[in-house]
Design a protein around this motif. Sequence first.
Motif, PDB file in Angstrom:
ATOM      1  N   PRO A 251       0.762  -1.309  -0.123  1.00  0.00           N
ATOM      2  CA  PRO A 251      -0.111   0.041  -0.099  1.00  0.00           C
ATOM      3  C   PRO A 251       0.850   1.196  -0.057  1.00  0.00           C
ATOM      4  O   PRO A 251       1.895   1.409   0.464  1.00  0.00           O
ATOM      5  N   GLY A 252       0.476   2.476  -0.653  1.00  0.00           N
ATOM      6  CA  GLY A 252       0.926   3.547  -0.610  1.00  0.00           C
ATOM      7  C   GLY A 252       1.733   4.032   0.727  1.00  0.00           C
ATOM      8  O   GLY A 252       2.701   4.865   0.672  1.00  0.00           O
ATOM      9  N   ASP A 253       0.914   3.946   1.636  1.00  0.00           N
ATOM     10  CA  ASP A 253       1.309   4.433   3.113  1.00  0.00           C
ATOM     11  C   ASP A 253       2.180   3.476   3.737  1.00  0.00           C
ATOM     12  O   ASP A 253       2.552   3.571   5.147  1.00  0.00           O
ATOM     13  N   ILE A 254       2.790   2.291   3.285  1.00  0.00           N
ATOM     14  CA  ILE A 254       3.752   1.643   3.490  1.00  0.00           C
ATOM     15  C   ILE A 254       4.904   1.579   2.774  1.00  0.00           C
ATOM     16  O   ILE A 254       5.016   0.985   1.893  1.00  0.00           O
ATOM     17  N   PRO A 255       5.779   2.504   3.175  1.00  0.00           N
ATOM     18  CA  PRO A 255       7.139   2.774   2.058  1.00  0.00           C
ATOM     19  C   PRO A 255       8.031   1.443   2.093  1.00  0.00           C
ATOM     20  O   PRO A 255       8.895   1.575   3.153  1.00  0.00           O
ATOM     21  N   PHE A 256       7.786   0.577   1.069  1.00  0.00           N
ATOM     22  CA  PHE A 256       8.790  -0.376   0.941  1.00  0.00           C
ATOM     23  C   PHE A 256       9.197  -0.409  -0.523  1.00  0.00           C
ATOM     24  O   PHE A 256       8.590  -1.252  -1.234  1.00  0.00           O
ATOM     25  N   SER A 257      10.188   0.227  -0.788  1.00  0.00           N
ATOM     26  CA  SER A 257      10.532   0.583  -2.260  1.00  0.00           C
ATOM     27  C   SER A 257      11.371  -0.530  -2.642  1.00  0.00           C
ATOM     28  O   SER A 257      11.763  -1.605  -2.200  1.00  0.00           O
ATOM     29  N   GLU A 258      11.712  -0.622  -3.997  1.00  0.00           N
ATOM     30  CA  GLU A 258      12.551  -1.579  -4.647  1.00  0.00           C
ATOM     31  C   GLU A 258      14.117  -1.532  -4.111  1.00  0.00           C
ATOM     32  O   GLU A 258      14.547  -2.175  -3.652  1.00  0.00           O
ATOM     33  N   GLU A 259      14.544  -0.305  -3.596  1.00  0.00           N
ATOM     34  CA  GLU A 259      15.589   0.064  -2.836  1.00  0.00           C
ATOM     35  C   GLU A 259      15.734  -0.584  -1.562  1.00  0.00           C
ATOM     36  O   GLU A 259      16.664  -1.427  -1.159  1.00  0.00           O
ATOM     37  N   ARG A 260      14.499  -0.651  -0.811  1.00  0.00           N
ATOM     38  CA  ARG A 260      14.613  -1.533   0.204  1.00  0.00           C
ATOM     39  C   ARG A 260      14.343  -3.023   0.223  1.00  0.00           C
ATOM     40  O   ARG A 260      14.910  -3.836   0.920  1.00  0.00           O
ATOM     41  N   ILE A 261      13.801  -3.392  -1.033  1.00  0.00           N
ATOM     42  CA  ILE A 261      13.646  -4.866  -1.134  1.00  0.00           C
ATOM     43  C   ILE A 261      15.484  -5.255  -1.402  1.00  0.00           C
ATOM     44  O   ILE A 261      15.617  -6.300  -0.813  1.00  0.00           O
ATOM     45  N   ILE A 262      15.921  -4.768  -2.307  1.00  0.00           N
ATOM     46  CA  ILE A 262      17.189  -5.248  -2.463  1.00  0.00           C
ATOM     47  C   ILE A 262      18.143  -4.837  -1.234  1.00  0.00           C
ATOM     48  O   ILE A 262      19.100  -5.845  -1.076  1.00  0.00           O
ATOM     49  N   ALA A 263      18.080  -3.927  -0.465  1.00  0.00           N
ATOM     50  CA  ALA A 263      18.523  -3.830   0.738  1.00  0.00           C
ATOM     51  C   ALA A 263      18.669  -5.128   1.583  1.00  0.00           C
ATOM     52  O   ALA A 263      19.616  -5.573   2.341  1.00  0.00           O
ATOM     53  N   HIS A 264      17.262  -5.345   1.713  1.00  0.00           N
ATOM     54  CA  HIS A 264      17.156  -6.599   2.656  1.00  0.00           C
ATOM     55  C   HIS A 264      17.464  -7.895   2.011  1.00  0.00           C
ATOM     56  O   HIS A 264      17.972  -8.966   2.814  1.00  0.00           O
TER      57      HIS A 264
END
Length: 440
Positions: A251-264
């Motif tokens: 959802p838009g109000d849960i900021p979990f971007s591609e950058e965060r996916i890669i980070a994890h």
Amino acid sequence: MSYLERYDSIPAENVSDRVNVINQGVWTDWTQLFKELRESRPIFITPKFVLVSLFPDVQEVLSRSEYFSVRGYTGKMDPVFGPCMLSRDNSEHNWREKSIIRSVLPLEDLSMVRKMAGEIAKSSLDKSAATGKIEVVHDLAKFVPIRLCGDYFGFPGPNLETMYRWSKTTQDDMFRNLTNDPTIHEASVQSGNEMRAYLSELLKEKRAKETETPTNFFTYLAQFFQPKTANNDQKIAPGDVFTRLANTKFPGDIPFSEERIIAHMIIFLVSSIEGTAQVITQIIEQLLKRPEIFQKALAAAKANDDETFDKYVWEALRFNPFSPFVVRFCEADYTLAAGTPRETTIPAKSVVLASIGSAMFDSAVVTHPDEFSINRPNYNYMHFSYGSHTCVGEHIAGVVVPEVVKQTLLRPGLRFLPGDEGKVEYQGYIPARFVVAYDK
């Protein structure tokens, strides 16, 4: 002469020599040093750091993140991960990202992960069987988690040697570079840059293979609450962990971007290879050192009694744990163990070494700590740390580690090689090489 006697014999103004005495104990003989500290100076303030050795005091430090923070990791982790939960306390990163990662590492995966780990371990042991021996650290204890990084987490890497390098260089800087050597730090940052480039391309592939509409995050979570099937198994989320994250629409109000996916995905590599290899190696060594215990553990392994076998594994690790201590930064003056005879005020800006290894030998909490016993309550162990920074993947490691040890013990005639050849070679307190023999 004991460590404390040597320390006290050095004039107070000779800071370097005093600290060197304690450093020698910390890095080469931590069991003896912390035994002295538990008995004489359980909260020991040196000119460079503070050593905390008793069970309740270690837990107090690790549960007071507003006073004892992980800020010391920030400068080493952020260039690789970006802002992340591992180097943040009481923040949106810590709260949100732990929740998301836990949701894509469900308990329902554990039987599958254990089976995968066992099969990979068997393949490596089979490959070495013709020689009658295996180098545990590289060819087994690191090999299994690196393969799982690809098969389960979805991060296979370009090749094994690159994955070994990425894992080691980042771990060396984040958790072992206490002198802040810039060369070690630069190697970690370079590995981080390479991993981000690799994972960015892999992310595109993961999404390109997904033909359906990305899974809504709440729909994804809901599947774990569906009724059990006829064979009593709950539905397991499809694909590897990277695929789950790549194809989940947040959802838009849960900021979990591609950058965060890669980070994890990078975090999965950094946190799962070196540490897992270390504890597998040390557990096998500890069991082999105790022939009677070894035979009892082997009997449980042969009976496929994982519940009992795993108890032998975690008790063995207590005698040589993953790390003698974890590092925290004291944000403000804090009185530790208030109201007790050992009450001590730790000054702000102190570096605190909370010894989880020592805590597990505190006789006030751990009954007969020098004895090997599989009947200890789980709270006696702090293998995955304690408090808000308890390892998020402890349940994954909790099946991978014992299964690799189990498959190794099941090899007929498992034994030490004679003489120095059969000893674990260490770099600092990290195993670098350990060769064991078994029958062909």
